[in-house]
Design an enzyme around this catalytic site. Structure first.
Site, PDB file in Angstrom:
ATOM      1  N   ILE A  75       0.857  -1.193   0.000  1.00  0.00           N
ATOM      2  CA  ILE A  75       0.000   0.000   0.000  1.00  0.00           C
ATOM      3  C   ILE A  75       0.891   1.240   0.000  1.00  0.00           C
ATOM      4  O   ILE A  75       1.823   1.348   0.800  1.00  0.00           O
ATOM      5  CB  ILE A  75      -0.918   0.022   1.248  1.00  0.00           C
ATOM      6  CG1 ILE A  75      -1.671  -1.315   1.384  1.00  0.00           C
ATOM      7  CG2 ILE A  75      -1.910   1.181   1.144  1.00  0.00           C
ATOM      8  CD1 ILE A  75      -2.506  -1.438   2.654  1.00  0.00           C
ATOM      9  N   CYS A  76       0.615   2.137  -0.933  1.00  0.00           N
ATOM     10  CA  CYS A  76       1.236   3.457  -0.898  1.00  0.00           C
ATOM     11  C   CYS A  76       0.127   4.460  -1.193  1.00  0.00           C
ATOM     12  O   CYS A  76      -1.054   4.130  -1.067  1.00  0.00           O
ATOM     13  CB  CYS A  76       2.441   3.551  -1.836  1.00  0.00           C
ATOM     14  SG  CYS A  76       2.103   3.385  -3.596  1.00  0.00           S
ATOM     15  N   GLY A  77       0.492   5.682  -1.569  1.00  0.00           N
ATOM     16  CA  GLY A  77      -0.555   6.680  -1.789  1.00  0.00           C
ATOM     17  C   GLY A  77      -1.491   6.276  -2.919  1.00  0.00           C
ATOM     18  O   GLY A  77      -2.710   6.297  -2.783  1.00  0.00           O
ATOM     19  N   ALA A 100      -3.939   4.127  -0.846  1.00  0.00           N
ATOM     20  CA  ALA A 100      -4.690   4.581   0.330  1.00  0.00           C
ATOM     21  C   ALA A 100      -5.267   5.983   0.146  1.00  0.00           C
ATOM     22  O   ALA A 100      -6.150   6.388   0.899  1.00  0.00           O
ATOM     23  CB  ALA A 100      -3.785   4.547   1.561  1.00  0.00           C
TER      24      ALA A 100
END
Ligand code: RB5
Length: 149
Positions: free
Chosen positions: A64-66, A108
């Site tokens: 998960i990243c931006g 996210a």
């Protein structure tokens, strides 16, 4: 299932929620960081998740990243890793059934926790179909990896 999960600062909070959800669902979760929302670099967590899978210490990975994009770009640099951003359940399921995707990447800053949980559930429930045409295509993907050695 043994699941390796990682996130940069952009994905830290969603990772915490997803890791809790997975543990409550009975999965064996390796949380490979980040362990705070201090600024961090997504390739470090893509590396940790990819290496854990390649070592046979996890069955699936979640990054998960931006946006999910950086994490997927980095994870796909590792041989044997088939990572993709899936923000719809069709892709989260078919990505496994047809393409043997082994790392689900989430953004996210794009999706909320309810959809993220649904995507994770769908990804983990799906199995590679093993159909000949998909094996043939995956063999070609593996051949591309070999060309890079
Ligand atoms: C970090 O600001 C951001 O670039 C990262 O989380 C991710 O979105 C990269 O794809």
């Amino acid at each position: 299932m043994r699941i390796a999960i990682g996130a940069d600062h952009g994905g830290f909070h969603l990772k915490t929620e997803i890791a809790d959800f997975l543990k409550k669902s009975g999965h064996d979760v390796a949380d490979l960081g980040a362990h705070s929302e201090e600024p961090s670099d997504y390739p470090d967590f893509a590396r940790a998740v990819a290496k854990t899978l390649r070592a046979g210490k996890a069955d699936r990975g979640i990054l998960i990243c931006g946006s999910g994009v950086g994490a997927s770009v980095a994870a796909n640099k590792f041989h044997g890793i088939r990572a993709a951003v899936c923000h719809d359940t069709f892709s989260a399921r078919q990505g496994v059934e047809d393409d043997d995707m082994n790392v689900l990447c989430l953004g996210a800053r794009i999706i909320g926790p309810e959809l993220a949980r649904e995507l994770v559930r769908t990804f983990l429930a799906a199995l590679f179909s093993g159909e000949e045409r998909h094996r043939r295509r995956l063999a070609k993907v593996a051949a591309i990896e070999q060309e890079q050695r």
